[in-house]
Structures are given as structure tokens and as C-alpha cells.
Design a protein around this motif. Structure first.
Motif, PDB file in Angstrom:
ATOM      1  N   PHE A   1       0.825  -1.206   0.000  1.00  0.00           N
ATOM      2  CA  PHE A   1       0.000   0.000   0.000  1.00  0.00           C
ATOM      3  C   PHE A   1       0.863   1.261   0.000  1.00  0.00           C
ATOM      4  O   PHE A   1       0.668   2.170  -0.805  1.00  0.00           O
ATOM      5  CB  PHE A   1      -0.917  -0.011   1.228  1.00  0.00           C
ATOM      6  CG  PHE A   1      -1.731   1.250   1.404  1.00  0.00           C
ATOM      7  CD1 PHE A   1      -2.752   1.570   0.524  1.00  0.00           C
ATOM      8  CD2 PHE A   1      -1.461   2.104   2.465  1.00  0.00           C
ATOM      9  CE1 PHE A   1      -3.501   2.728   0.693  1.00  0.00           C
ATOM     10  CE2 PHE A   1      -2.203   3.265   2.645  1.00  0.00           C
ATOM     11  CZ  PHE A   1      -3.225   3.579   1.755  1.00  0.00           C
ATOM     12  N   LEU A   2       1.845   1.315   0.908  1.00  0.00           N
ATOM     13  CA  LEU A   2       2.730   2.488   0.958  1.00  0.00           C
ATOM     14  C   LEU A   2       3.631   2.557  -0.260  1.00  0.00           C
ATOM     15  O   LEU A   2       3.957   3.647  -0.745  1.00  0.00           O
ATOM     16  CB  LEU A   2       3.567   2.450   2.235  1.00  0.00           C
ATOM     17  CG  LEU A   2       3.152   3.448   3.308  1.00  0.00           C
ATOM     18  CD1 LEU A   2       3.459   4.879   2.883  1.00  0.00           C
ATOM     19  CD2 LEU A   2       1.661   3.331   3.617  1.00  0.00           C
ATOM     20  N   PHE A   3       4.024   1.399  -0.777  1.00  0.00           N
ATOM     21  CA  PHE A   3       4.819   1.367  -2.009  1.00  0.00           C
ATOM     22  C   PHE A   3       4.041   2.021  -3.153  1.00  0.00           C
ATOM     23  O   PHE A   3       4.592   2.819  -3.920  1.00  0.00           O
ATOM     24  CB  PHE A   3       5.169  -0.080  -2.366  1.00  0.00           C
ATOM     25  CG  PHE A   3       5.869  -0.226  -3.691  1.00  0.00           C
ATOM     26  CD1 PHE A   3       7.232  -0.001  -3.799  1.00  0.00           C
ATOM     27  CD2 PHE A   3       5.164  -0.595  -4.833  1.00  0.00           C
ATOM     28  CE1 PHE A   3       7.881  -0.128  -5.024  1.00  0.00           C
ATOM     29  CE2 PHE A   3       5.807  -0.720  -6.056  1.00  0.00           C
ATOM     30  CZ  PHE A   3       7.172  -0.494  -6.153  1.00  0.00           C
ATOM     31  N   SER A   4       2.755   1.705  -3.229  1.00  0.00           N
ATOM     32  CA  SER A   4       1.904   2.283  -4.282  1.00  0.00           C
ATOM     33  C   SER A   4       1.744   3.791  -4.099  1.00  0.00           C
ATOM     34  O   SER A   4       1.858   4.559  -5.063  1.00  0.00           O
ATOM     35  CB  SER A   4       0.527   1.610  -4.275  1.00  0.00           C
ATOM     36  OG  SER A   4       0.639   0.221  -4.497  1.00  0.00           O
ATOM     37  N   LEU A   5       1.489   4.228  -2.860  1.00  0.00           N
ATOM     38  CA  LEU A   5       1.360   5.665  -2.601  1.00  0.00           C
ATOM     39  C   LEU A   5       2.657   6.398  -2.913  1.00  0.00           C
ATOM     40  O   LEU A   5       2.642   7.518  -3.432  1.00  0.00           O
ATOM     41  CB  LEU A   5       0.976   5.909  -1.136  1.00  0.00           C
ATOM     42  CG  LEU A   5      -0.433   5.524  -0.704  1.00  0.00           C
ATOM     43  CD1 LEU A   5      -0.660   5.936   0.749  1.00  0.00           C
ATOM     44  CD2 LEU A   5      -1.490   6.177  -1.591  1.00  0.00           C
ATOM     45  N   ASP A   6       3.777   5.758  -2.606  1.00  0.00           N
ATOM     46  CA  ASP A   6       5.081   6.362  -2.854  1.00  0.00           C
ATOM     47  C   ASP A   6       5.297   6.618  -4.342  1.00  0.00           C
ATOM     48  O   ASP A   6       5.982   7.567  -4.730  1.00  0.00           O
ATOM     49  CB  ASP A   6       6.179   5.439  -2.313  1.00  0.00           C
ATOM     50  CG  ASP A   6       7.541   6.103  -2.288  1.00  0.00           C
ATOM     51  OD1 ASP A   6       7.699   7.082  -1.547  1.00  0.00           O
ATOM     52  OD2 ASP A   6       8.441   5.650  -3.017  1.00  0.00           O
TER      53      ASP A   6
END
Length: 259
Positions: free
Chosen positions: A81-86
Motif C-alpha cells: 500500500f505504501l509502495f503504491s502511494l510512494d
């Protein structure tokens, strides 16, 4: 009332840290910056383990030897999830001129700096919201003291974080008042995220172990992808590692002592 205080504590930490812009020089000392980054990394990593992953495993005790499954799935989900937001949210890290995320929007560097902090405040807000939601819904593996331990730990971590964001904004030419305001506002994401999580807590109850570890995975991604690399730059790995250990131990003590 206690829950309201709990979800606002991290914002208080960020605001107090942002206020350092009134007492410090225009630019933060690089060694101090690395120490603060290492300390924040240690707090977040310990909080991920003791306040989120271990309770998630405890909640899944009825699954026997497979009690690790919700925690494992949640951690991986949080990281992705954070990888995608990043990759999507336009942002730039402190002491860097390389913008990350989508290039569709022509944003100022100061805006991207704020987005960078807001990005990793998302999982912290979720984490606080989830632990208090667990208590509200009768979770017997989480106490109000443990929830406040997480909230206090994140508030401690947010103090240097507030300074780390407000000082570069000041060096970019903003007035002290604006640098303080934007630094404080970068932490507003946390109580908003916590409040939203609590609002839907009754719906989340069956999957609470997954959500706890999801927040942990997101926080771990932030630590490994952003905070530790920044802390170790310019041959500062030794001193930032010591600061990491101090932050880790303080958060561990808080969680164990107050649980």
C-alpha cells in the motif's frame, strides 16, 4: 474523551517539533538531523512490533500454529500500500532535489516536502486509530494503557519529525510563521486517519488483526525506504544507528511498561 486525547497526541508532538523553527537557526545541523531520523526510525520499528504485530498475532491465537497468517498478510499488504502511494503521490525528501511520485503536477518544492511527511503520517494515524478501535470493540488483547503507549511513542517520534520538516521549509525561504504552520499541518493527516478508522471500527472488527499488521507493514516500509537511508547519508550511519537503538528501546519500554 480519553480516545480524543489519544488520537490528538501525535499531532501535538508534530506541532511542538515544528515550533523549533522559532528557536533554531535557519538550517538544522546535519548531525542533529541524522540523530533525529535514526531515533524516529527506532520508535516506529518498535511500535510496529510491540504495539501492532504482536497484538495481531495474539488476536489470532484461535488459529493455532497458523496464527501468524493475518500478521503476515497484513504486513505485506501495508508494505504494498505504501509502495503504491510512494509511486503516485508527488513528494521530495529532505536534503534531496530528486522528486518522486507522479510528474503530472507542477508543485513547489515546499509542497512536495510537506507531502513527503504526510505520506508516512498516514500509517501512523491508521495505527493509532486501529488500536483505539480495538479497545472500543471489546478487544481483550489491547488495553487503554497500551493504546496510549503507542500514541505517546508516535508523539515522541513526531517531535523531531516536526522539526525536520519545518526547518527545511524555513531554509526554502518561508517565514518562520509559515514554516511552523505547514510543519504542524503535515501532522493533521494522523488524527484524521485515526478518526476515520475509528468511525468504521465496527465494520473492521472481524479483520482487526489484518488491519493492525497492515499499519505495521506501512510503517516498516517508511522506515526502511525513507528514514534509515536518509539517516545513514554522509557517513552518519554509526551515530544514526545508536539513535535508532535509543528510540527502539524507549518505545519498547513504553509499550511493555504501560500495557
Amino acid at each position: 474523551m480519553s480516545i480524543l486525547i489519544g488520537i490528538l497526541l501525535p499531532l501535538v508532538g508534530t506541532t511542538l517539533g515544528a515550533a523549533c523553527v522559532y528557536t533554531m537557526k535557519k538550517e538544522m545541523n546535519k548531525v542533529v538531523n541524522k540523530i533525529l531520523l535514526g531515533f524516529a526510525s527506532g520508535v516506529m520499528m518498535a511500535a510496529s512490533i510491540w504495539s501492532l504485530i504482536i497484538p495481531a498475532i495474539d488476536m489470532s491465537g484461535h488459529m493455532g500454529k497458523l496464527s501468524f497468517v493475518p500478521a503476515a498478510v497484513g504486513v505485506i499488504g501495508g508494505v504494498l500500500f505504501l509502495f503504491s502511494l510512494d509511486k503516485v503521490i508527488p513528494h521530495i525528501h529532505v536534503d534531496s532535489d530528486k522528486a518522486e511520485g507522479t510528474k503530472k503536477f507542477n508543485l513547489k518544492k515546499t509542497t512536495k516536502l510537506i507531502f513527503a511527511v504526510a505520506l508516512h503520517n498516514i500509517p501512523e494515524g491508521m495505527a493509532v486509530g486501529i488500536v483505539f478501535a480495538t479497545i472500543m470493540n471489546g478487544g481483550n488483547t489491547m488495553t487503554i494503557a497500551a493504546a496510549f503507549a503507542l500514541s505517546i511513542g508516535i508523539a515522541i517520534q513526531n517531535f523531531p519529525e516536526g522539526a525536520i520538516i519545518s526547518m527545511p521549509l524555513r531554509s526554502e525561504g518561508l517565514s518562520k510563521n509559515k514554516a511552523f504552520l505547514y510543519g504542524a499541518l503535515s501532522g493533521v493527516v494522523e488524527p484524521i486517519g485515526a478518526a476515520i478508522t475509528i468511525a468504521f471500527s465496527s465494520t473492521f472488527t472481524p479483520i482487526m488483526p489484518y488491519l493492525l499488521s497492515f499499519a505495521a507493514g506501512a510503517m516498516i516500509f517508511v522506515v526502511v525506504e525513507e528514514l534509515i537511508p536518509e539517516a545513514a547519508e554522509d557517513n552518519a550511519s554509526d551515530i544514526s544507528a545508536l539513535a535508532f537503538a535509543v528510540g527502539f528501546v524507549i518505545m519498547m519500554i513504553l509499550d511493555v511498561a504501560l500495557s
